[in-house]
Motif scaffolding. Structure first.
Motif, PDB file in Angstrom:
ATOM      1  N   GLY A 104       0.825  -1.204   0.000  1.00  0.00           N
ATOM      2  CA  GLY A 104       0.000   0.000   0.000  1.00  0.00           C
ATOM      3  C   GLY A 104       0.859   1.254   0.000  1.00  0.00           C
ATOM      4  N   LYS A 105       1.883   1.258   0.860  1.00  0.00           N
ATOM      5  CA  LYS A 105       2.797   2.407   0.915  1.00  0.00           C
ATOM      6  C   LYS A 105       3.421   2.649  -0.459  1.00  0.00           C
ATOM      7  CE  LYS A 105       7.023   1.584   2.292  1.00  0.00           C
ATOM      8  NZ  LYS A 105       7.766   1.751   1.024  1.00  0.00           N
ATOM      9  N   ASN A 106       3.864   1.568  -1.104  1.00  0.00           N
ATOM     10  CA  ASN A 106       4.506   1.730  -2.410  1.00  0.00           C
ATOM     11  C   ASN A 106       3.533   2.276  -3.457  1.00  0.00           C
ATOM     12  OD1 ASN A 106       6.806   0.775  -1.239  1.00  0.00           O
ATOM     13  ND2 ASN A 106       6.641  -1.298  -2.063  1.00  0.00           N
ATOM     14  N   LEU A 107       2.271   1.852  -3.367  1.00  0.00           N
ATOM     15  CA  LEU A 107       1.270   2.382  -4.313  1.00  0.00           C
ATOM     16  C   LEU A 107       1.040   3.867  -4.064  1.00  0.00           C
ATOM     17  CD1 LEU A 107      -1.493  -0.373  -4.516  1.00  0.00           C
ATOM     18  CD2 LEU A 107       0.118   0.302  -6.288  1.00  0.00           C
ATOM     19  N   VAL A 108       0.972   4.230  -2.785  1.00  0.00           N
ATOM     20  CA  VAL A 108       0.790   5.646  -2.448  1.00  0.00           C
ATOM     21  C   VAL A 108       1.978   6.440  -3.009  1.00  0.00           C
ATOM     22  CG1 VAL A 108       0.683   7.317  -0.541  1.00  0.00           C
ATOM     23  CG2 VAL A 108      -0.648   5.214  -0.417  1.00  0.00           C
ATOM     24  N   MET A 111       1.660   6.891  -6.799  1.00  0.00           N
ATOM     25  CA  MET A 111       0.659   7.870  -7.212  1.00  0.00           C
ATOM     26  C   MET A 111       1.111   9.293  -6.844  1.00  0.00           C
ATOM     27  SD  MET A 111      -1.447   5.949  -8.671  1.00  0.00           S
ATOM     28  CE  MET A 111      -2.831   6.960  -9.095  1.00  0.00           C
ATOM     29  N   SER A 146       2.107   4.972   7.056  1.00  0.00           N
ATOM     30  CA  SER A 146       1.167   3.900   6.767  1.00  0.00           C
ATOM     31  C   SER A 146       1.230   2.847   7.878  1.00  0.00           C
ATOM     32  CB  SER A 146       1.630   3.289   5.433  1.00  0.00           C
ATOM     33  OG  SER A 146       0.721   2.400   4.918  1.00  0.00           O
ATOM     34  N   ASP A 197      -7.308   5.425  -0.029  1.00  0.00           N
ATOM     35  CA  ASP A 197      -6.604   4.764  -1.140  1.00  0.00           C
ATOM     36  C   ASP A 197      -5.512   5.671  -1.695  1.00  0.00           C
ATOM     37  OD1 ASP A 197      -7.640   6.257  -3.611  1.00  0.00           O
ATOM     38  OD2 ASP A 197      -9.483   5.730  -2.559  1.00  0.00           O
ATOM     39  N   ALA A 198      -4.702   5.075  -2.567  1.00  0.00           N
ATOM     40  CA  ALA A 198      -3.508   5.768  -3.057  1.00  0.00           C
ATOM     41  C   ALA A 198      -3.857   6.954  -3.958  1.00  0.00           C
ATOM     42  CB  ALA A 198      -2.628   4.770  -3.804  1.00  0.00           C
ATOM     43  N   ALA A 201      -4.880   9.793  -1.912  1.00  0.00           N
ATOM     44  CA  ALA A 201      -3.716  10.327  -1.187  1.00  0.00           C
ATOM     45  C   ALA A 201      -2.977  11.332  -2.073  1.00  0.00           C
ATOM     46  CB  ALA A 201      -2.788   9.190  -0.770  1.00  0.00           C
TER      47      ALA A 201
END
Ligand code: B1M
Length: 210
Positions: A104-108, A111, A146, A197-198, A201
């Protein structure tokens, strides 16, 4: 079975070797990259989480599913990320102490980078002091944290509390997120923003520097 269903099945089964190829095929067939991410990967990970909760699978299966998703995201990244040539600000981002979840952190990060930010990725299991040290950089405008476990929500609280006490607090905005985090919790711990969600964010980060 649609190509997106095939991606979801491959992510769920941890078939890292074929996920990238399936994503390429889906793109070539005209599938929407956000739909590939949301339905083919994020939903698939939610199913993995449910199975884990029900003792149908265990940590190793969760790990291989995570690896498979990462392979898919690598291929998808250029289609999701926009022009990153104009830097609008510097952001620090990490997963809090005790927590090893980084998808999740990497997706944020992906983006937010595509929204024009330079992101300093502190990684996972990040102690409060490391957040403070990185945020002390005068160019940093946003700090994101996160947490994916209910047991690491206190670490998120500690991280935000330490940032709130820092003498540079007025220079930065603090954003939080992760599956167990809610708007209510974010308000309670004194964060400036929570998003679920990313993509939101990135929108929120942009609003802070507009
Ligand atoms: Co873990 N795990 N896990 N796990 N794992 C969960 C989180 C869990 C819900 C599974 C379950 O039981 N249903 C459960 C937590 C339960 C709880 O806290 N109540 C759990 C558990 C229990 C554990 C272990 C304790 C298991 C064990 O060892 N017995 C252990 C803990 C290790 C640790 O961290 N110390 C553990 C380990 C692991 C793996 C290492 C095997 C692996 C992680 C691999 C990795 O990340 N590299 C893993 C995985 C894969 C999961 C699930 C299945 C998937 C997580 C994921 O990547 N989701 C997860 C189940 C689930 O989430 N339903 C589960 C996809 C990702 C895109 O979503 O991270 O939520 P997410 O990010 C979203 C949003 O939350 C938001 O945007 C993202 C994209 O839209 N977001 C932000 C995230 N951060 C944000 C920050 C923001 C804004 C938005 O602003 C700054």
């Amino acid at each position: 079975m649609s190509k997106i269903d095939e991606i979801a099945a491959a992510v769920g089964a941890g078939k890292a070797k074929i996920v990238g190829g399936l994503v390429e095929e889906a793109i070539a067939e005209g599938a929407n990259p956000s739909e590939i991410l949301n339905k083919g990967m994020i939903d698939a990970m939610a199913v993995v989480g449910e199975k884990f909760k029900n003792n149908e699978i265990f940590v190793p299966e969760m790990l291989v599913a995570a690896r498979a998703m990462k392979k898919g995201v690598e291929v998808l990244k250029p289609y999701l990320a926009g022009d990153t040539s104009n830097t609008v600000g510097k952001m620090v981002m990490g997963t809090v102490a005790g927590d090893l979840h980084d998808i999740g952190k990497n997706l944020v990060i992906m983006m937010i980078e595509s929204a024009g930010f330079e992101v300093i990725d502190l990684g996972v299991d990040v102690p409060v002091e490391k957040f403070l040290e990185a945020a002390a950089d005068p160019e940093v405008k946003i700090v994101g944290a996160s947490a994916l476990l209910t047991t690491t929500m206190p670490a998120l609280r500690d991280t935000v509390a330490a940032l709130n006490k820092a003498d540079f607090r007025s220079r930065i905005k603090v954003m939080v997120g992760g599956a167990p985090v809610t708007q209510e919790f974010a308000n309670e711990i004194g964060a400036d923003a929570y998003t679920g969600d990313a993509a939101s964010a990135a929108e929120r980060a942009k609003s802070f520097v507009a």
